[in-house]
Design a protein around this motif. Structure first.
Motif, PDB file in Angstrom:
ATOM      1  N   PHE A  44       0.856  -1.172   0.000  1.00  0.00           N
ATOM      2  CA  PHE A  44       0.000   0.000   0.000  1.00  0.00           C
ATOM      3  C   PHE A  44       0.896   1.227   0.000  1.00  0.00           C
ATOM      4  O   PHE A  44       1.927   1.246   0.675  1.00  0.00           O
ATOM      5  CB  PHE A  44      -0.893   0.013   1.243  1.00  0.00           C
ATOM      6  N   ASN A  91       1.342   5.817  -1.014  1.00  0.00           N
ATOM      7  CA  ASN A  91       0.855   7.118  -1.459  1.00  0.00           C
ATOM      8  C   ASN A  91       1.520   7.471  -2.782  1.00  0.00           C
ATOM      9  O   ASN A  91       2.633   7.032  -3.065  1.00  0.00           O
ATOM     10  CB  ASN A  91       1.172   8.191  -0.426  1.00  0.00           C
ATOM     11  N   ASP A 125       0.374  11.886   4.921  1.00  0.00           N
ATOM     12  CA  ASP A 125      -0.722  11.092   4.366  1.00  0.00           C
ATOM     13  C   ASP A 125      -1.931  11.949   4.010  1.00  0.00           C
ATOM     14  O   ASP A 125      -2.669  11.625   3.089  1.00  0.00           O
ATOM     15  CB  ASP A 125      -1.134  10.003   5.352  1.00  0.00           C
ATOM     16  N   GLN A 185      -3.852   6.910  -3.800  1.00  0.00           N
ATOM     17  CA  GLN A 185      -3.097   5.852  -3.144  1.00  0.00           C
ATOM     18  C   GLN A 185      -2.935   4.664  -4.097  1.00  0.00           C
ATOM     19  O   GLN A 185      -3.713   4.486  -5.029  1.00  0.00           O
ATOM     20  CB  GLN A 185      -3.797   5.397  -1.852  1.00  0.00           C
ATOM     21  N   LEU A 207      -2.013   0.377  -4.669  1.00  0.00           N
ATOM     22  CA  LEU A 207      -1.975  -0.985  -4.134  1.00  0.00           C
ATOM     23  C   LEU A 207      -1.373  -1.889  -5.201  1.00  0.00           C
ATOM     24  O   LEU A 207      -1.917  -2.014  -6.299  1.00  0.00           O
ATOM     25  CB  LEU A 207      -3.369  -1.477  -3.754  1.00  0.00           C
ATOM     26  N   TYR A 256      -6.135   2.483   4.346  1.00  0.00           N
ATOM     27  CA  TYR A 256      -5.794   1.909   3.046  1.00  0.00           C
ATOM     28  C   TYR A 256      -6.813   0.846   2.631  1.00  0.00           C
ATOM     29  O   TYR A 256      -6.963   0.538   1.446  1.00  0.00           O
ATOM     30  CB  TYR A 256      -4.419   1.257   3.104  1.00  0.00           C
ATOM     31  N   TYR A 270      -9.359   0.232  -5.537  1.00  0.00           N
ATOM     32  CA  TYR A 270      -8.157   0.469  -6.342  1.00  0.00           C
ATOM     33  C   TYR A 270      -8.419  -0.093  -7.735  1.00  0.00           C
ATOM     34  O   TYR A 270      -8.994  -1.181  -7.883  1.00  0.00           O
ATOM     35  CB  TYR A 270      -6.945  -0.215  -5.720  1.00  0.00           C
ATOM     36  N   LEU A 286      -1.853   6.315   7.936  1.00  0.00           N
ATOM     37  CA  LEU A 286      -2.367   5.186   7.156  1.00  0.00           C
ATOM     38  C   LEU A 286      -1.584   3.904   7.453  1.00  0.00           C
ATOM     39  O   LEU A 286      -2.178   2.834   7.611  1.00  0.00           O
ATOM     40  CB  LEU A 286      -2.323   5.515   5.670  1.00  0.00           C
TER      41      LEU A 286
END
Length: 314
Positions: free
Chosen positions: A64, A66, A75, A83, A85, A159, A164, A206
């Protein structure tokens, strides 16, 4: 005269935007690595012959992160979004395959050449002697890039609390070779557990929240394939497909991701995290790249970026 290398130009533009931070990713510099497993659905096994989609439990590494390439970005800073993933499915024979996704549904542009123009415009607008005119001219010609910049990207509470998107189309092949085109999405399966107040200090809330959350219990996410409809643009990741309403594209749940532990803090963890080189072009039999030129471009860009951040050997 030798033509400039497109990928080196893309990397140079990213470094011009974020600066150089030794050993760190040029984007998504701050992140946290987690481990877990993936179990595919029966529908996934019918859809693709890929090894990790056959239903057996597959070990999983996740990162995970930024968006910012500046590791000190808080964050909650607007520049921290979207963000990211990244998923790595670890196969029995030592191979792996990756998915790289972010929390904005779409990519700013459609082609590597447009991406270079976009990044160079951003770099020029934010340089020591800011010149916004090239970026303004680019955005006037590319409204989806303008939409990407203007879209709110607030920091999530966790997160684990947002979707995503794997914005580029892939082609899944079944045992007989029949193909389905689609885009990945990863989304929460359950409401996150409220963290304790002590888990949310400073600028790295996060990562702290994720560690606190997983100490209580594993978290689950679902991996979905949004299938293309006839006539959809398969080679333009800047164009999101409808997810609701009468034109919503059909979706298939490919399986469940179990997020179980995070790597402990410290220099060893930081070194391992930066050594991980996820790549959206890391595919295996049963999954192929579509004609989207940004998928191949991202794969090469990720490869070169990983080489650039490696420490120089004495």
């Amino acid at each position: 005269m030798k033509q400039p290398d497109l990928y080196e130009g893309l990397l140079d533009a990213l470094y011009a935007i974020f600066g150089r931070h030794a050993g760190l990713r040029v984007t998504h510099a701050k992140g946290i690595v987690a481990h877990g497993s993936f179990t595919a659905s029966p529908a996934a096994a019918r859809l693709s012959r890929a090894a990790h989609l056959q239903g057996a439990r597959v070990p999983l590494t996740l990162r995970f992160s930024n968006f910012s390439g500046v590791p000190s970005t808080a964050d909650g800073d607007p520049g921290a979004g979207p963000q990211g993933l990244a998923l790595r499915f670890l196969l029995d024979d030592g191979r792996h395959t990756d998915i790289v996704a972010h929390s904005y549904d779409g990519f700013p542009v459609a082609t590597p050449e447009q991406f270079l123009g976009f990044l160079q415009g951003l770099a020029g607008a934010g340089g020591e002697r800011p010149d916004p005119l090239p970026l303004d001219a680019f955005l006037a010609r590319h409204p989806r890039a303008q939409r990407y910049l203007e879209a709110p990207k607030p920091a999530p509470a966790s997160y684990l609390a947002q979707a995503y998107f794997g914005v580029n189309t892939v082609r899944l092949l079944d045992a007989a070779g029949a193909a389905v085109h689609g885009r990945y999405r990863i989304e929460p399966l359950e409401a996150p557990i409220a963290p304790s107040p002590a888990a949310l200090p400073g600028t790295d809330f996060l990562g702290a929240e994720l560690g606190e959350r997983l100490r209580r219990a594993p978290a689950r996410l679902r991996l979905v394939l949004q299938c293309a409809a006839p006539g959809d643009e398969l080679d333009d990741g800047s164009l999101a497909w409808p997810r609701s309403g009468p034109d919503a594209r059909p979706e298939i749940e490919l399986g469940i991701l179990s997020v179980e532990t995070v790597e402990v803090d410290g220099q060893v963890q930081a070194a391992r995290q930066q050594a991980l080189a996820f790549n959206p072009g890391q595919l295996i039999d049963g999954i192929e790249a579509s004609g989207d030129p940004m998928l191949a471009a991202r794969a090469e860009l990720y490869r070169r970026a990983a080489l650039r951040r490696r420490p120089v050997q004495a």
